[in-house]
Design a protein around this motif. Structure first.
Motif, mmCIF file in Angstrom:
data_model
loop_
_atom_site.group_PDB
_atom_site.id
_atom_site.type_symbol
_atom_site.label_atom_id
_atom_site.label_comp_id
_atom_site.label_asym_id
_atom_site.label_seq_id
_atom_site.Cartn_x
_atom_site.Cartn_y
_atom_site.Cartn_z
ATOM 1 N N ASP A 77 0.814 -1.213 0.000
ATOM 2 C CA ASP A 77 0.000 0.000 0.000
ATOM 3 C C ASP A 77 0.847 1.262 0.000
ATOM 4 O O ASP A 77 0.314 2.362 -0.002
ATOM 5 C CB ASP A 77 -0.926 0.023 1.231
ATOM 6 C CG ASP A 77 -1.966 -1.100 1.164
ATOM 7 O OD1 ASP A 77 -2.195 -1.622 0.057
ATOM 8 O OD2 ASP A 77 -2.523 -1.441 2.212
ATOM 9 N N ASP A 78 2.162 1.090 -0.005
ATOM 10 C CA ASP A 78 3.039 2.257 0.009
ATOM 11 C C ASP A 78 3.686 2.465 -1.351
ATOM 12 O O ASP A 78 3.949 1.508 -2.074
ATOM 13 C CB ASP A 78 4.139 2.085 1.066
ATOM 14 C CG ASP A 78 3.557 1.996 2.469
ATOM 15 O OD1 ASP A 78 2.462 2.554 2.684
ATOM 16 O OD2 ASP A 78 4.185 1.349 3.330
ATOM 17 N N CYS A 79 3.934 3.726 -1.653
ATOM 18 C CA CYS A 79 4.543 4.080 -2.936
ATOM 19 C C CYS A 79 5.969 3.540 -3.008
ATOM 20 O O CYS A 79 6.749 3.667 -2.067
ATOM 21 C CB CYS A 79 4.542 5.600 -3.101
ATOM 22 S SG CYS A 79 5.422 6.144 -4.553
ATOM 23 N N GLU A 80 6.280 2.957 -4.166
ATOM 24 C CA GLU A 80 7.593 2.382 -4.413
ATOM 25 C C GLU A 80 8.686 3.457 -4.455
ATOM 26 O O GLU A 80 9.832 3.202 -4.174
ATOM 27 C CB GLU A 80 7.507 1.696 -5.777
ATOM 28 C CG GLU A 80 8.611 0.778 -6.140
ATOM 29 C CD GLU A 80 8.288 0.056 -7.439
ATOM 30 O OE1 GLU A 80 8.371 -1.151 -7.469
ATOM 31 O OE2 GLU A 80 7.911 0.738 -8.428
ATOM 32 N N ARG A 81 8.308 4.674 -4.830
ATOM 33 C CA ARG A 81 9.316 5.717 -4.997
ATOM 34 C C ARG A 81 9.485 6.564 -3.745
ATOM 35 O O ARG A 81 10.593 6.766 -3.280
ATOM 36 C CB ARG A 81 8.941 6.633 -6.158
ATOM 37 C CG ARG A 81 8.923 5.849 -7.434
ATOM 38 C CD ARG A 81 9.395 6.634 -8.632
ATOM 39 N NE ARG A 81 9.261 5.774 -9.799
ATOM 40 C CZ ARG A 81 8.543 6.088 -10.875
ATOM 41 N NH1 ARG A 81 7.966 7.258 -10.960
ATOM 42 N NH2 ARG A 81 8.436 5.236 -11.866
ATOM 43 N N CYS A 82 8.370 7.091 -3.210
ATOM 44 C CA CYS A 82 8.503 8.040 -2.104
ATOM 45 C C CYS A 82 8.149 7.412 -0.758
ATOM 46 O O CYS A 82 8.405 8.006 0.281
ATOM 47 C CB CYS A 82 7.662 9.290 -2.360
ATOM 48 S SG CYS A 82 5.887 8.969 -2.289
ATOM 49 N N GLY A 83 7.562 6.214 -0.759
ATOM 50 C CA GLY A 83 7.265 5.547 0.499
ATOM 51 C C GLY A 83 5.980 5.998 1.169
ATOM 52 O O GLY A 83 5.592 5.446 2.193
ATOM 53 N N GLU A 84 5.327 6.996 0.612
ATOM 54 C CA GLU A 84 4.050 7.469 1.167
ATOM 55 C C GLU A 84 2.948 6.463 0.825
ATOM 56 O O GLU A 84 3.025 5.773 -0.188
ATOM 57 C CB GLU A 84 3.690 8.834 0.566
ATOM 58 C CG GLU A 84 4.626 9.962 0.958
ATOM 59 C CD GLU A 84 4.531 10.290 2.441
ATOM 60 O OE1 GLU A 84 3.394 10.376 2.962
ATOM 61 O OE2 GLU A 84 5.594 10.436 3.074
ATOM 62 N N THR A 98 2.202 0.497 -8.324
ATOM 63 C CA THR A 98 3.141 0.434 -7.198
ATOM 64 C C THR A 98 3.647 1.831 -6.828
ATOM 65 O O THR A 98 4.563 1.954 -6.031
ATOM 66 C CB THR A 98 4.361 -0.468 -7.533
ATOM 67 O OG1 THR A 98 4.899 -0.063 -8.781
ATOM 68 C CG2 THR A 98 3.937 -1.933 -7.625
ATOM 69 N N VAL A 99 3.046 2.851 -7.439
ATOM 70 C CA VAL A 99 3.449 4.224 -7.106
ATOM 71 C C VAL A 99 2.229 5.080 -6.804
ATOM 72 O O VAL A 99 1.122 4.792 -7.278
ATOM 73 C CB VAL A 99 4.261 4.903 -8.256
ATOM 74 C CG1 VAL A 99 5.617 4.262 -8.406
ATOM 75 C CG2 VAL A 99 3.488 4.874 -9.551
ATOM 76 N N CYS A 100 2.426 6.121 -6.005
ATOM 77 C CA CYS A 100 1.328 7.026 -5.677
ATOM 78 C C CYS A 100 1.054 7.947 -6.869
ATOM 79 O O CYS A 100 1.828 7.982 -7.830
ATOM 80 C CB CYS A 100 1.660 7.848 -4.429
ATOM 81 S SG CYS A 100 2.900 9.113 -4.702
ATOM 82 N N VAL A 101 -0.016 8.699 -6.776
ATOM 83 C CA VAL A 101 -0.427 9.514 -7.912
ATOM 84 C C VAL A 101 0.617 10.586 -8.234
ATOM 85 O O VAL A 101 0.850 10.907 -9.395
ATOM 86 C CB VAL A 101 -1.847 10.115 -7.685
ATOM 87 C CG1 VAL A 101 -1.843 11.148 -6.578
ATOM 88 C CG2 VAL A 101 -2.411 10.683 -8.966
ATOM 89 N N ASP A 102 1.287 11.115 -7.208
ATOM 90 C CA ASP A 102 2.305 12.147 -7.444
ATOM 91 C C ASP A 102 3.496 11.582 -8.212
ATOM 92 O O ASP A 102 4.019 12.214 -9.119
ATOM 93 C CB ASP A 102 2.795 12.732 -6.108
ATOM 94 C CG ASP A 102 1.699 13.547 -5.440
ATOM 95 O OD1 ASP A 102 0.824 14.070 -6.177
ATOM 96 O OD2 ASP A 102 1.711 13.639 -4.206
ATOM 97 N N CYS A 103 3.925 10.377 -7.834
ATOM 98 C CA CYS A 103 5.091 9.784 -8.478
ATOM 99 C C CYS A 103 4.737 9.223 -9.867
ATOM 100 O O CYS A 103 5.636 9.045 -10.684
ATOM 101 C CB CYS A 103 5.671 8.675 -7.617
ATOM 102 S SG CYS A 103 6.332 9.301 -6.062
ATOM 103 N N ALA A 104 3.474 8.960 -10.111
ATOM 104 C CA ALA A 104 3.066 8.435 -11.417
ATOM 105 C C ALA A 104 3.121 9.521 -12.471
ATOM 106 O O ALA A 104 3.300 9.247 -13.643
ATOM 107 C CB ALA A 104 1.659 7.854 -11.334
ATOM 108 N N GLU A 105 2.988 10.792 -12.038
ATOM 109 C CA GLU A 105 3.057 11.893 -12.990
ATOM 110 C C GLU A 105 4.514 12.081 -13.410
ATOM 111 O O GLU A 105 5.392 12.041 -12.565
ATOM 112 C CB GLU A 105 2.568 13.198 -12.344
ATOM 113 C CG GLU A 105 1.156 13.120 -11.790
ATOM 114 C CD GLU A 105 0.099 13.120 -12.868
ATOM 115 O OE1 GLU A 105 0.305 13.786 -13.885
ATOM 116 O OE2 GLU A 105 -0.920 12.440 -12.684
ATOM 117 N N PRO A 106 4.729 12.285 -14.703
ATOM 118 C CA PRO A 106 6.118 12.447 -15.148
ATOM 119 C C PRO A 106 6.718 13.788 -14.720
ATOM 120 O O PRO A 106 6.015 14.701 -14.396
ATOM 121 C CB PRO A 106 6.027 12.368 -16.683
ATOM 122 C CG PRO A 106 4.600 12.529 -17.040
ATOM 123 C CD PRO A 106 3.772 12.358 -15.790
#
Ligand SMILES: [Zn+2]
Length: 106
Positions: A77-84, A98-106
Motif C-alpha cells: 500500500d506504500d509508494c515504491e518511490r517516495c514511500g508514502e 506500485t506508485v502514488c499519484v504524485d510519483c506516477a506523474e512524469p
C-alpha cells in the motif's frame, strides 16, 4: 474494500492465459505454410498485431507480479518511490500500481 491480493491473482491468471493463447496462435501459424503470398502477408501482419498484444500482456503481467510481491512483503500500500501510502481509491482503480499519484506523474 475488495481484497487486492485476490484481484491481482485473478489478473495474473488471466494474463498468463492470454499470453498462452498468443503463443499458441503463433505456433500454429508457424506450422502451416501458405500457398498464397497475399494470404501470407495478411498472416504476417496479423502476427505483428499478436506480437504487440503479447508484449503488452507481458509488461502488464510483470507489473502485476511486482505489485503482488510488494503486497506479500507487507509494503503493497506504500509508494515504491517516495514511500508514502498510496490513495486507496487509486489502488481500487489500478490494483497493479506500485506508485502514488504524485510519483506516477512524469
Ligand atoms: Zn510516491
Amino acid at each position: 474494500m475488495t481484497d487486492r491480493k485476490a484481484v491481482l491473482e485473478g489478473l495474473r491468471d488471466e494474463l498468463i492465459e492470454r499470453i498462452d493463447r498468443y503463443r499458441a496462435h503463433k505456433e500454429r501459424r508457424g506450422g502451416a505454410l501458405d500457398k498464397d503470398i497475399e494470404e501470407q502477408a495478411v498472416e504476417v501482419q496479423n502476427d505483428d498485431v499478436v506480437d504487440g498484444l503479447e508484449r503488452e500482456a507481458e509488461e502488464e503481467l510483470a507489473q502485476v507480479m511486482r505489485a503482488l510481491a510488494r503486497l506479500e512483503a507487507g509494503e503493497g500500500d506504500d509508494c515504491e518511490r517516495c514511500g508514502e501510502p498510496i490513495d486507496p481509491r487509486r489502488l481500487q482503480a489500478l490494483p497493479y500500481t506500485t506508485v502514488c499519484v504524485d510519483c506516477a506523474e512524469p
